[in-house]
Scaffold this active site. Sequence first.
Site, short mmCIF file in Angstrom:
data_model
loop_
_atom_site.label_atom_id
_atom_site.label_comp_id
_atom_site.label_asym_id
_atom_site.label_seq_id
_atom_site.Cartn_x
_atom_site.Cartn_y
_atom_site.Cartn_z
N TYR A 1 -11.15 4.96 2.05
CA TYR A 1 -12.24 4.52 2.92
C TYR A 1 -12.02 5.11 4.31
O TYR A 1 -10.95 5.63 4.63
CB TYR A 1 -12.30 2.99 2.99
CG TYR A 1 -11.06 2.33 3.53
CD1 TYR A 1 -10.91 2.08 4.89
CD2 TYR A 1 -10.01 1.98 2.68
CE1 TYR A 1 -9.76 1.50 5.40
CE2 TYR A 1 -8.85 1.39 3.18
CZ TYR A 1 -8.74 1.15 4.54
OH TYR A 1 -7.60 0.59 5.04
N THR B 1 0.84 -1.19 0.00
CA THR B 1 0.00 0.00 0.00
C THR B 1 0.89 1.25 0.00
O THR B 1 2.11 1.15 -0.17
CB THR B 1 -0.97 -0.03 1.20
OG1 THR B 1 -1.91 1.04 1.08
CG2 THR B 1 -0.24 0.05 2.52
N ALA C 1 -4.76 11.87 -11.12
CA ALA C 1 -4.12 11.13 -12.20
C ALA C 1 -2.86 10.43 -11.73
O ALA C 1 -2.00 10.08 -12.53
CB ALA C 1 -3.80 12.07 -13.36
N ASN D 1 0.07 -3.70 -6.20
CA ASN D 1 -0.40 -3.82 -4.83
C ASN D 1 -0.27 -5.25 -4.31
O ASN D 1 -0.62 -5.53 -3.17
CB ASN D 1 -1.86 -3.35 -4.70
CG ASN D 1 -2.84 -4.27 -5.41
OD1 ASN D 1 -2.51 -4.86 -6.44
ND2 ASN D 1 -4.04 -4.39 -4.88
N LYS E 1 3.66 1.43 -3.92
CA LYS E 1 3.15 0.64 -5.05
C LYS E 1 4.04 0.76 -6.30
O LYS E 1 4.25 -0.22 -7.01
CB LYS E 1 1.71 1.01 -5.36
CG LYS E 1 0.73 0.58 -4.28
CD LYS E 1 -0.71 0.88 -4.68
CE LYS E 1 -1.68 0.43 -3.60
NZ LYS E 1 -3.09 0.64 -4.01
#
Length: 278
Positions: free
Chosen positions: A222, A65, A132, A90, A69
Amino acid sequence: MTRPRQYAVFGHPISHSLSPQIHQAFAQQFGIALDYRAIDASPSAFAGAVKHFFENEDGHGANVTMPHKAAAFALADERTKAATHAGSANVLTRLADGRIAAHNTDGAGMVRDITERHSIDLRGHDALMLGAGGAARGVAWSLMDAGIASLTIVNRSPDAADALADAIGEPHRVHTRYWEDLSDIGSYDLIINATSAGTLGQSLTLPFALAAPRALCYDLGYGKSAIGFLAWAHAAGVRYAHDGMGMLVEQAADAFELWHGKRPDTEPVYRMLRARNA
């Protein structure tokens, strides 16, 4: 007793990661003994930590993470098509000959969360991608493959948006606009927040006119990082607003299947995480 195969998630910071909970829950579905831990590695220490994990700790697979990455992609010996498109990975897997394979399951996980868990058909949508960077690159091709009609990419650095559009290579479907144009570029029925603003504790100031009345707004983050964008979406009156927790579970399921050859049931794990992180 034989020591279980070793798995880990690498990040910096990493204490917040839900990946150990997710993979342990998946393993319990099959009665698999699993040793899965979180490893905090600074950017300068990441490559060495991964090498040590795979070569000296019987590491079989690792999730990766932020902010590693791109580095994970770079250190791999072979790379899947999805990872190559994204320029990031990932998931890392040790192959039988000791080489490391890089995968990117983010895009597939996001599309499955939207289309299967939330029962939303992506075909024909006019999509707006905010950002982006690596997160955007990780999902852009999957959105295209899911059948969206068009993708407009807006980023604070126009060069990055143009580079992503050029990499996708479908000028009739993919367009870029300037961030300062957001107030008058029309409305979209799919808006993806792939910026790092929420993660960095920054606010996104977006015009409500961006959101069509029946729009889906989706944050790749999240928890706390998604609160600001989802609050904007609700204030804009969209029909659907979701964070990326379902995407997190789905991309983890792809990694689990890759490593163990078994497909876990994601819904009870998703519900568990929602209850624990309500």
